[in-house]
Structures are given as C-alpha cells and as structure tokens.
Design a protein around this motif. Structure first.
Motif, PDB file in Angstrom:
ATOM      1  N   LEU A  36      -5.406   4.352  -7.506  1.00 15.88           N
ATOM      2  CA  LEU A  36      -4.360   3.357  -7.805  1.00 15.88           C
ATOM      3  C   LEU A  36      -4.973   1.993  -8.106  1.00 15.88           C
ATOM      4  O   LEU A  36      -4.552   1.298  -9.023  1.00 15.88           O
ATOM      5  N   TRP A  37      -5.952   1.637  -7.283  1.00 17.86           N
ATOM      6  CA  TRP A  37      -6.500   0.273  -7.353  1.00 17.86           C
ATOM      7  C   TRP A  37      -7.770   0.206  -8.203  1.00 17.86           C
ATOM      8  O   TRP A  37      -8.384  -0.847  -8.318  1.00 17.86           O
ATOM      9  N   THR A  93       0.830  -1.209   0.000  1.00 19.35           N
ATOM     10  CA  THR A  93       0.000   0.000   0.000  1.00 19.35           C
ATOM     11  C   THR A  93       0.859   1.251   0.000  1.00 19.35           C
ATOM     12  O   THR A  93       2.056   1.187   0.291  1.00 19.35           O
ATOM     13  N   PRO A  94       0.247   2.396  -0.289  1.00 20.47           N
ATOM     14  CA  PRO A  94       0.938   3.660  -0.037  1.00 20.47           C
ATOM     15  C   PRO A  94       1.201   3.832   1.466  1.00 20.47           C
ATOM     16  O   PRO A  94       0.666   3.081   2.285  1.00 20.47           O
ATOM     17  N   LEU A  95       1.979   4.840   1.813  1.00 17.46           N
ATOM     18  CA  LEU A  95       2.285   5.114   3.228  1.00 17.46           C
ATOM     19  C   LEU A  95       1.085   5.828   3.845  1.00 17.46           C
ATOM     20  O   LEU A  95       1.038   7.047   3.917  1.00 17.46           O
ATOM     21  N   SER A  96       0.111   5.060   4.244  1.00 15.95           N
ATOM     22  CA  SER A  96      -1.172   5.618   4.691  1.00 15.95           C
ATOM     23  C   SER A  96      -1.772   4.718   5.759  1.00 15.95           C
ATOM     24  O   SER A  96      -2.778   4.046   5.529  1.00 15.95           O
ATOM     25  N   GLU A  97      -1.171   4.736   6.943  1.00 18.12           N
ATOM     26  CA  GLU A  97      -1.611   3.789   7.972  1.00 18.12           C
ATOM     27  C   GLU A  97      -3.101   3.906   8.280  1.00 18.12           C
ATOM     28  O   GLU A  97      -3.785   2.899   8.470  1.00 18.12           O
ATOM     29  N   PRO A 116     -11.799   5.821   3.680  1.00 20.55           N
ATOM     30  CA  PRO A 116     -10.994   4.605   3.594  1.00 20.55           C
ATOM     31  C   PRO A 116     -11.845   3.337   3.710  1.00 20.55           C
ATOM     32  O   PRO A 116     -11.593   2.354   3.012  1.00 20.55           O
ATOM     33  N   GLU A 134      -5.651   9.964   1.523  1.00 19.70           N
ATOM     34  CA  GLU A 134      -5.130   8.595   1.578  1.00 19.70           C
ATOM     35  C   GLU A 134      -6.083   7.664   0.820  1.00 19.70           C
ATOM     36  O   GLU A 134      -5.653   6.794   0.062  1.00 19.70           O
ATOM     37  N   ILE A 189      -5.060   2.388   5.440  1.00 16.02           N
ATOM     38  CA  ILE A 189      -4.872   0.936   5.342  1.00 16.02           C
ATOM     39  C   ILE A 189      -5.783   0.246   6.360  1.00 16.02           C
ATOM     40  O   ILE A 189      -6.468  -0.726   6.053  1.00 16.02           O
ATOM     41  N   ASN A 232      -6.175   8.343  -3.086  1.00 11.38           N
ATOM     42  CA  ASN A 232      -4.955   7.796  -3.693  1.00 11.38           C
ATOM     43  C   ASN A 232      -5.113   6.296  -3.948  1.00 11.38           C
ATOM     44  O   ASN A 232      -4.859   5.805  -5.051  1.00 11.38           O
ATOM     45  N   MET A 233      -5.566   5.586  -2.916  1.00  6.66           N
ATOM     46  CA  MET A 233      -5.727   4.130  -3.070  1.00  6.66           C
ATOM     47  C   MET A 233      -6.845   3.809  -4.060  1.00  6.66           C
ATOM     48  O   MET A 233      -6.707   2.897  -4.880  1.00  6.66           O
TER      49      MET A 233
END
Lengths: 324, 307
Positions: free
Chosen positions: B165-166, A53-57, B126, B158, A60, B161-162
């Motif tokens: 990307l995905w 993953t990107p740096l995105s705790e 998210p 965040e 995530i 971005n994901m």
C-alpha cells in the motif's frame, strides 16, 4: 477544556515541535480524525507523518517500532485498548526487549495510545482496562491520562525515557473537563502524582490511590464519604502506572485503598500494594484495601455493566467497611 | 508439494575467492557449532544454515551499507555474509568477552550496525516495513530474511499489505527449505508463496539456482527497482536445510536427508575448481578452528561489555 481536546492540542504541539514524530492508527486521518477524535486535524496539517492504517494492530505497533529503530519517533493509536492484545508480541517481545536484549541500550521511542474503559455500553471486547497484562514487562513503562496532568508534558516524558510506553486514556474521561474538581477539593501536583485533598479538613482517615480513568468515580465516593459518613479521604493519582512511582504523603497514612478499574486478579492495584507493603509495614493498621472490577466479562447492557465495573458506591462501601 | 529442487550441476560461473571464502567461512562456522554442542560446550540452542549459505552470500553483494538487514533464528550465515566477524558472533553464542551483544542476545538476537535478528517468527516484517518507510526515497532498503514456515504467521500478511500500500523498499528473502522445524511444507502451507505475494500486488521472483553469480545477475535489476521505485519484492529461494532444525532433532527419513545432501552446493563448487576450492576450504576451516580456540579461552562476557 475537555480531555480529548487537550490531548488533541498536545499532539498538534508535539508534532509541530518535533518533525521526527509519526502517528499511525486505524481511521486516524481527517475528516474522521480517530474513533474518539483525538487525532483530528493532524493528517491535514502533517501530511504523510500521519497515517490511517489497515486493521492490523500487530503490524502498526511493529511499524512504529521500526520507525523508532530507524531514528524517528512514533505514536501508535490502538482504536480500543482491548485490541492491544493483537500487538502483544510486537510490544513485549520486540519493542520492549530491544531496548536491552542486544547488550546495550537501544532507544525505541514508541508510545502506544490505548483508549480504555467501560461505562459506555460497548460490551465485553470494547470496554476493558488491559493495563495489568503489561505490568512487569522489562523495558516497558505504563502511563495513563488523568484530568490533572498535562498531556504534552507526559508525551515528552515518555519519549524521553527512550523505551516504549503504553499510554492509557479512559474513554469516559475524554468528555470530562481538564482540572475541574468539586469545590470541596484542592489539587496539587507532587512530582508525578496528583494529590487531591479535602479543602481545610484534618488528617485523612483513608488515602485512596487510583488511575486517571477512575478519578471522577473516586471523587464522587470521597464526596459521599465526607458528607454522609464523616470520613475524610485523600486521593493520589499517578500518571505513571508502572513502574509504580513514589507516592507522597503515605508514611503516616491511617489506611490505604487502591482503586483499579481492571477485573480482579493480577492487577495494578495489587502491584501498588506490593510496592507499598514493605514501605509502610509496621505502621499500617489493617491490610491495604483493593477495589477492582468484578471477575467477569463486561456486559453490554448498562444495568449489567454497572454491576461489574468499579462505581462510586462500591468504592464508598469498601472504604466504610475497611474503617468500620 | 515440496518445491525445493536445486539443479544438480556445477556453477556455470567461477565464483570469486571472496565469495568462496564467505561461503566456506559460514559452512565451517556452522559445523563448528554443531561440534561444540556435541562436546557440551555450548548452552541453549542454535539453528545452523548448512546448505543455505549461498543465499546471503549472493545477496551480500546486492546490499549497501545503509541498508537494514533483518534476520531470524537461523541467522549466522546472514550475519557472516554481511559482517565477516566470526570472533564477535561466536563470542556472542558462547557468552564470551567480545560478544556482539554482551552475551544477552545469543544466537538468535543480534544487533550490529544495521543488522538485527529476532527469535520470533514473522515479528521482524512489520518492523522492517517501518524501517523501510523511513528509508523510502533514500535509495536504501530494508531486507528481511524469512523461511517457508514464517508464512504461517499473520504478521507477515499485515506487513506485506502495508508495504505494498505504502510502496516501501522492502526486500523479503524467503529461504524455502521445504521444512518448518519438522513439518514439511505440504503439511503447513496451502497454495504458494508466489500466489500470496501476487494477492498483495507484490512482485515475486523464484530462484532455483545456487550459483552465486547467476543469482546476482538475475536479482540485481529487481533489487534496484526496490530501491528506486520504491516497491516491495519477495524473492523465494528453493533451498535445502542439510542439518537438523536445531541440534540433533532431524526426524526426516534418511532418503530425504540424502536428497538434501545431494543438492548441496559444496561438492559441486569443489568439482568446478578443485584446487582453489581445496585451498580456500582448508584456509577457512583453519580460521574457524583458530576462532574457536581463541574465543573459548576468553573470560565470560559481562553485561555492558558489548563490542
């Protein structure tokens, strides 16, 4: 087998046996296989179920909770446990609360793996034990890897709870062998708790309670206490940290000492003592001894770091002082 | 810059009875809540969507049963447009029997079928991205309602971005009402939402209309692409919050509140078809009055008794 390999094998078996499990984290894919190589081989074998993953705790953890909400299961790796602070909202305000804030049980099978601890010279933001910040969050359970517990069984148990879990793994423990203890000691599992006793010794002078990352330092202290101070200690190591499980063999304990690698103040050790006091009140001869790291940041320089973190000599000194 | 000018004209397309019912159910429900607060009957807080009702009503026809909808603190309209169950929602807000979530969640925390709201800004994106990851390829999508103020939260970026990307089917609906609680957009947002979406390579569509049918026709192919490509999409509505942020905490100057009221869809929809509007308006007002009376008379909800 080293603890990191044991964890890696457990993750392989788990993902093989349950196709609904996803694994997400920073740099977890091959060929890197995670900062501590615990996820090695998983992306090659399980494809898109494993995602670097990107740096995105925060996100995530949130994505993991989303997958769980949608009916799958997720394991999230936080590269260093220190960074789980960035996921605090997702873990405490969403994943943990969602299990009950909608008026009925909502399963959120999410395990957040957090490599913890110091003694590697990584300095103030890569060495902490943040367990204490997550104690007492409704709906959230805390577990920790130990050299005595089967990781696969722990993962199965955590997913079986239906709510999110944090799973702490001490970075120094990764390089140690599973199930390996000094010949002086015998180990047995009593329910959840590993019980380590001095082989053939009488009633212990002190019962120590600690978490997985401190096992070897505590055993070193127990060895010195036995051979040099003639004090017999027993050790209890629960894999579940919170809620604090039933700790066996304490009802007639001469003395109890809880050893916890987190810095002082609002600690897991204090939580264990809080649980034990009502149970043992009237039989304790003296207050439960709490051993924690010092109240300070964890320095990078090894000689300074050593002074802050719990070490075997500190545990030994605390037990001797309590029993003197 | 406050980019919230909606055209002051009548809807070009006649709205259906069903849509009008939905719009007016939400309007009267929210008005009833403010009245109940004034009477001291409600506890805690609430955030009404007065002025913004047409957004979830327009979107409801574009969403499928297997889509997940994520809502926020200002979510009564989002819920009622998808699930016309004012009894369950009011019972939840009042902590009465029949509450959607047993009275635990209240106004801001509802989970009903595939509708979920949370009270922390940006927190849902998210989670919605994770759900969308699961839904990708099934034709279903995750839709998340956020506001202009939400764009201050790092979680938004965040997640975007994901999602990009995905390539997950994530529909982000931005209700840009020009004000984040008491802070105008000009004091809390640098640049634009369009440019922020562009930075992630995410399609952005700006909606200035409050014409339900016109909005749907513009969005239908875009929402379809979210499902089939799949890919994320940000739809930004220029809208107006007529009421206070929560209850009685409106510090906007009177002329600004007046401007917001002048762009309200309610009067223009009424002018477009006065007789039909009046009939359905009365019908929904009375319905909400009955709901209030019925739910108010119910015993308190008990945990475990969620509907």
């Amino acid at each position: 087998m080293r603890v990191s390999e044991h964890l890696n094998r457990a993750l392989h078996d788990l993902m093989e046996s349950d196709p609904s499990i996803h694994l997400l984290g920073e740099d977890v894919s091959d060929p890197y296989g995670g900062a501590f190589k615990v996820t090695r081989g998983l992306s090659s074998r399980f494809g898109s179920r494993v995602r670097s993953t990107p740096l995105s705790e925060g996100a995530i953890a949130g994505v993991g909770a989303g997958l769980a909400l949608a009916g799958d299961k997720a394991i999230v790796e936080i590269m260093f446990a220190d960074f789980v602070a960035l996921a605090f909202d997702q873990i405490t305000n969403f994943a943990a609360k969602s299990t009950s804030m909608y008026g009925r049980p909502v399963p959120v099978p999410l395990v957040v793996r957090c490599p913890t601890g110091g003694n590697r010279g990584y300095g103030p933001t890569h060495s902490q034990n943040p367990q204490k910040h997550f104690i007492g969050v409704p709906g959230l359970s805390l577990f920790e890897m130990t050299p005595f517990h089967d990781a696969g069984e722990l993962f199965t148990r955590m997913f079986g709870l239906g709510g999110p879990c944090l799973f702490f793994e001490d970075k120094v423990l990764y390089t140690r062998q599973m199930h390996q203890v000094d010949d002086l000691f015998t180990v047995e599992l009593v329910d959840d708790v590993a019980r380590v006793r001095v082989d053939g010794a009488g009633w212990p002078d002190c019962t120590l309670v600690t978490h997985g990352g401190l096992v070897h330092r505590t055993l070193d202290a127990m060895r010195a206490l036995l051979l040099e101070d003639d004090l017999v200690c027993e050790l209890l190591v629960p894999a579940q940290l919170y809620p604090v499980p039933h700790l066996p063999g304490l009802d007639d304990a001469s003395h109890v000492c809880v050893v916890d690698d987190a810095t002082e103040g609002g600690t897991w050790a204090a939580e264990v003592a809080t649980v034990l006091y009502p149970r043992l009140w009237g039989r304790l001869r003296r207050p439960i001894t709490l051993v924690n790291s010092a109240d300070g940041v964890i320095p990078a320089a090894p000689h300074l770091e050593r002074e802050v973190l719990v070490q075997a000599d500190g545990i030994r000194a605390a037990v001797r002082e309590a029993l003197s | 810059m406050i980019v919230t000018a909606a055209p002051a004209r009548s809807p070009r397309h006649l709205v259906t009875d069903g849509d009008l019912r939905s719009l007016l159910l939400i309007r009267h429900f929210e008005r009833a809540l403010l009245r109940l607060f004034e009477q001291g009957v409600l506890s805690g807080t609430t955030h009404t969507c007065l002025g913004q009702e047409y957004i979830p009503v327009a979107l409801s026809a574009l969403l499928r049963d297997d889509d997940f909808v994520f809502s926020n603190h200002r979510g009564h309209g989002h819920f009622l447009a998808r699930h016309p169950d004012p009894h369950g929602l009011l019972a939840e807000i009042m902590g009465r029997e029949g509450a959607l979530c047993g009275g635990v969640g209240g106004s801001q925390h509802i989970y009903h079928r595939r509708f979920l709201s949370t009270g922390v800004q940006g927190e849902s994106l998210p989670v919605a991205t994770g759900v969308a990851l699961k839904l990708a390829g099934t034709g279903a999508l995750a839709c998340a309602y956020i506001g202009d103020g939400t764009w201050g939260e790092g979680a938004v970026y965040e997640a975007l971005n994901m999602a990009s990307l995905w390539r997950v089917p994530l529909l982000v609906v931005v209700e840009h009402n020009g004000i984040a609680q008491s802070t105008p957009t000009s004091a809390q947002m640098a640049g634009t939402i369009a440019a922020r979406a562009a930075a992630f390579g995410i399609r952005h569509h700006h909606v200035a209309s409050d014409d339900v049918d016109e909005i749907r026709r513009a969005l239908a192919p875009l929402v379809d692409a979210v499902r089939t490509e799949p890919s994320p999409l940000v739809v930004e509505f220029a809208t107006h919050r007529l009421g206070p942020h929560s209850k009685g905490d409106d510090t906007r100057p009177p002329e600004e509140i007046r401007r917001a009221r002048e762009s309200d869809w309610y009067d223009r929809y009424a002018e477009a078809d006065p007789e039909r509007f009046a009939r359905i308006d009365a019908e929904q007002r009375e319905l909400v009055e009955r709901v209030v009376a019925e739910v108010s008379a119910r015993p308190h909800a008990r945990p475990g008794g969620a509907a």
